[in-house]
Design a protein around this motif. Structure first.
Motif, short mmCIF file in Angstrom:
data_model
loop_
_atom_site.label_atom_id
_atom_site.label_comp_id
_atom_site.label_asym_id
_atom_site.label_seq_id
_atom_site.Cartn_x
_atom_site.Cartn_y
_atom_site.Cartn_z
N ALA A 107 50.04 36.90 38.21
CA ALA A 107 50.76 36.17 37.16
C ALA A 107 52.26 36.33 37.34
O ALA A 107 53.02 35.37 37.23
CB ALA A 107 50.34 36.67 35.79
N TRP A 108 52.70 37.56 37.65
CA TRP A 108 54.12 37.78 37.89
C TRP A 108 54.61 36.98 39.07
O TRP A 108 55.67 36.35 39.02
CB TRP A 108 54.40 39.27 38.12
CG TRP A 108 54.47 40.05 36.85
CD1 TRP A 108 53.59 41.00 36.42
CD2 TRP A 108 55.46 39.94 35.81
NE1 TRP A 108 53.97 41.48 35.20
CE2 TRP A 108 55.12 40.86 34.80
CE3 TRP A 108 56.60 39.15 35.64
CZ2 TRP A 108 55.88 41.01 33.63
CZ3 TRP A 108 57.36 39.31 34.49
CH2 TRP A 108 56.99 40.23 33.50
N LEU A 127 33.98 49.55 34.77
CA LEU A 127 35.33 50.03 34.52
C LEU A 127 36.23 49.76 35.71
O LEU A 127 37.34 49.24 35.59
CB LEU A 127 35.26 51.54 34.23
CG LEU A 127 36.53 52.23 33.76
CD1 LEU A 127 37.03 51.62 32.47
CD2 LEU A 127 36.27 53.72 33.57
N ASP A 178 43.84 56.29 40.71
CA ASP A 178 43.68 57.74 40.71
C ASP A 178 43.38 58.25 39.30
O ASP A 178 42.55 59.14 39.11
CB ASP A 178 44.94 58.41 41.25
CG ASP A 178 44.69 59.87 41.60
OD1 ASP A 178 43.78 60.12 42.42
OD2 ASP A 178 45.37 60.75 41.03
N GLU A 215 47.23 40.34 36.86
CA GLU A 215 48.58 40.52 36.33
C GLU A 215 49.61 40.41 37.46
O GLU A 215 50.61 39.69 37.34
CB GLU A 215 48.67 41.90 35.68
CG GLU A 215 49.83 42.04 34.73
CD GLU A 215 49.66 43.25 33.83
OE1 GLU A 215 50.63 43.98 33.64
OE2 GLU A 215 48.54 43.47 33.33
N TYR A 237 51.82 51.02 44.90
CA TYR A 237 51.91 52.35 44.30
C TYR A 237 51.27 52.38 42.92
O TYR A 237 50.51 53.28 42.59
CB TYR A 237 53.38 52.76 44.21
CG TYR A 237 53.58 54.07 43.50
CD1 TYR A 237 53.38 55.29 44.14
CD2 TYR A 237 53.96 54.11 42.15
CE1 TYR A 237 53.55 56.50 43.48
CE2 TYR A 237 54.13 55.30 41.48
CZ TYR A 237 53.93 56.48 42.15
OH TYR A 237 54.09 57.67 41.49
N ARG A 238 51.60 51.37 42.14
CA ARG A 238 51.07 51.35 40.77
C ARG A 238 49.55 51.19 40.77
O ARG A 238 48.84 51.79 39.96
CB ARG A 238 51.72 50.23 39.96
CG ARG A 238 53.25 50.37 39.90
CD ARG A 238 53.85 49.42 38.87
NE ARG A 238 53.14 48.16 38.86
CZ ARG A 238 52.78 47.52 37.77
NH1 ARG A 238 53.09 48.01 36.60
NH2 ARG A 238 52.12 46.38 37.84
N ILE A 271 41.80 56.70 36.93
CA ILE A 271 40.40 56.43 36.61
C ILE A 271 39.46 57.37 37.37
O ILE A 271 38.53 57.94 36.79
CB ILE A 271 40.06 54.96 36.93
CG1 ILE A 271 40.82 54.03 35.97
CG2 ILE A 271 38.56 54.72 36.82
CD1 ILE A 271 40.61 52.56 36.23
N GLY A 323 41.83 43.04 36.52
CA GLY A 323 42.96 42.97 35.60
C GLY A 323 44.28 43.22 36.32
O GLY A 323 45.24 42.48 36.12
N PHE A 324 44.28 44.22 37.18
CA PHE A 324 45.52 44.54 37.89
C PHE A 324 45.97 43.39 38.77
O PHE A 324 47.12 42.96 38.73
CB PHE A 324 45.33 45.80 38.73
CG PHE A 324 46.61 46.29 39.35
CD1 PHE A 324 47.37 47.26 38.71
CD2 PHE A 324 47.07 45.79 40.56
CE1 PHE A 324 48.57 47.70 39.26
CE2 PHE A 324 48.26 46.21 41.11
CZ PHE A 324 49.01 47.18 40.47
N LEU A 363 48.06 54.54 41.67
CA LEU A 363 48.17 55.51 40.59
C LEU A 363 47.12 55.24 39.50
O LEU A 363 46.41 56.15 39.05
CB LEU A 363 49.58 55.46 40.00
CG LEU A 363 49.93 56.48 38.92
CD1 LEU A 363 49.54 57.88 39.36
CD2 LEU A 363 51.41 56.42 38.58
N GLY A 364 47.01 54.00 39.11
CA GLY A 364 46.00 53.65 38.11
C GLY A 364 44.61 53.99 38.59
O GLY A 364 43.77 54.51 37.84
N MET A 381 37.52 37.42 37.22
CA MET A 381 37.42 38.04 35.89
C MET A 381 36.28 37.46 35.07
O MET A 381 35.64 38.17 34.31
CB MET A 381 38.73 37.84 35.13
CG MET A 381 39.88 38.61 35.73
SD MET A 381 41.36 38.51 34.72
CE MET A 381 40.91 39.60 33.38
N THR A 401 36.77 45.95 36.30
CA THR A 401 37.68 45.45 35.28
C THR A 401 39.12 45.82 35.62
O THR A 401 40.03 45.00 35.53
CB THR A 401 37.33 46.03 33.89
OG1 THR A 401 36.00 45.68 33.56
CG2 THR A 401 38.27 45.49 32.82
N TYR A 402 39.28 47.06 36.05
CA TYR A 402 40.63 47.51 36.42
C TYR A 402 41.19 46.68 37.56
O TYR A 402 42.31 46.15 37.48
CB TYR A 402 40.63 48.99 36.81
CG TYR A 402 41.94 49.43 37.42
CD1 TYR A 402 43.11 49.43 36.67
CD2 TYR A 402 42.02 49.84 38.75
CE1 TYR A 402 44.32 49.82 37.22
CE2 TYR A 402 43.23 50.23 39.31
CZ TYR A 402 44.38 50.22 38.53
OH TYR A 402 45.58 50.59 39.08
#
Lengths: 243, 243
Positions: free
Chosen positions: A170-171, A156, A226, A167, A219-220, A228, A163-164, A223-224, A120, A159-160
């Motif tokens: 982090a979880w 873009l 797609d 995160e 999946y998530r 963009i 960031g994804f 989807l994100g 990042m 960054t996506y």
DNA sequence: GGGGTTTGAGAACAGTGTTCATCTGAGTGG
DNA sequence: CCACTCAGATGAACACTGTTCTCAAACCCC
């Protein structure tokens, strides 16, 4: 430059002797060790001292090869890219190709714990990385994106992805950090928490609590991605001289 | 909870005495001081010791009100939201409303130096912030987005905003860090650098060097935002019972 | 006014990135 | 074969970091 278990390229070896009794320190070996520490200890515990210890060497020795910790991060970031071949741009398949790039990026980030946190902070403007930026740009322009869109699309996307994955990581860290409970157990707890909110004040959260948590990261991510790419595609201009 | 120069709300004041000789430390005052330090010194120099010094107080005193530095970050993150009113969801204008949310977020992040770096590490799941998540969700669902898209759209948007502003800030810091040159001067240097690349190997970069650098941050933010919102819009399902 | 709780102070601990003068040992020239 | 050089590693030091501990002072309620 080299993947962890690939042979060190000739120009990284000392000039005259093939195998000096004490293997000399090189940037390559330092970056290797940094990745070992990162994977074992995580980003927060990645320190110059621990990298040095991994190599059985004094901290100050590192500074002869690397200006500072930031430069070490830069080198690790560059390592992320090697062997990363973007395909020859194909106007018919640019969307799939862009997605492929993003998927490969995510896979590489996931290969090393907390790697996204390092990624990042970096920008791909080192000479080693410009070819990748160039090829991405080619891909987007060939796809028919207007120049001003192509100029920011790369940013873009990365960054996506960064960031994804950050995160996502982090979880994972959080779930194995506090308590012994697994990622799945924690996910259930979160879902319960959302579902247990007062439905009059949080009708939407309660309604889609499952969806926010149940779906796999894959999946998530998809989807994100797609969303963009669809947004990008909406800017495509018909190519000159096409039906 | 309170903006820097707003009066402290009643529940933050000590219970019985209006003005004790020594103003007691509160979470609110600590967060205020943290913002002062952040704006003056930047994220990398924001330390518990400096916050304490700003308040004329010992470091250890902070730990009576705040568990650790991470919790301080959480409080700063929450402060970012206060007075942030999302509008009543309007099905006809959801795209503009979503954009408004993103713009307001960016403006708030830009109001404090390096604030995006703090924001990136946080997730809006504290009880104080759930109402905002809820309202965002309402906005997206009213707009006609399928639930599984709405469930990730909020994340996608805030990742974008955080990432964009963080990058924006990184450039600013870098330009005023090394040398005395201004942001504009540095931008010219970068443009020259891109334009000076060998055009046979980097045809696309050379071609759009201007666009990658010249446009204002506002413009680039708006464009990226539009790409995402268009992507979201492409998922809108016709509402049941509509023509 | 006295007792008890709250709250800040000060020192300490273990760790950080980075720099410095010093030493070592391998490779070269004589 | 020895003396010499000099890159490269060393260990100690500096100025910090987040956090915790004990201790003393200030406040509130009774």
């Amino acid at each position: 430059m080299t993947q962890p278990d690939m042979p060190t390229p000739p120009w990284e070896r000392t000039r005259r002797r093939a195998a000096p009794s004490r293997v000399p320190l090189t940037r390559g070996r330092i970056v290797d060790a940094a990745f070992v520490v990162l994977d074992r200890e995580g980003f927060d515990r990645l320190s110059m001292r621990r990298v040095a210890a991994e190599l059985g060497v004094a901290v100050s020795a590192l500074y002869a090869h690397v200006d500072n910790k930031d430069e070490l991060f830069e080198l690790m970031y560059e390592r992320l890219f090697d062997g990363f071949d973007l395909p020859e741009p194909d106007p018919e398949r640019w969307q799939e190709q862009v997605k492929g790039f993003a998927r490969e990026s995510r896979a590489r980030l996931l290969a090393h714990r907390d790697m996204a946190r390092i990624s990042m902070g970096q920008m791909p403007f080192g000479p080693e990385l410009l070819p990748y930026v160039e090829k991405m740009l080619a891909l987007l322009r060939v796809g028919g994106l207007p120049d001003h869109v192509a100029a920011i699309a790369g940013d873009l996307l990365s960054t996506y992805v960064d960031g994804f994955v950050a995160e996502e990581g982090a979880w994972k860290e959080r779930s194995q950090g506090e308590g012994v409970r697994s990622w799945d157990e924690m996910r259930d707890e979160i879902k319960e928490y959302f579902a247990s909110l007062p439905p009059d004040r949080f009708p939407n959260m309660v309604a889609i609590a499952d969806l926010m948590v149940d779906e796999s990261n894959d999946y998530r991510f998809e989807l994100g991605l797609d969303i963009i790419v669809r947004g990008l595609a909406s800017y495509v201009e018909p190519r000159p001289g096409e039906s």
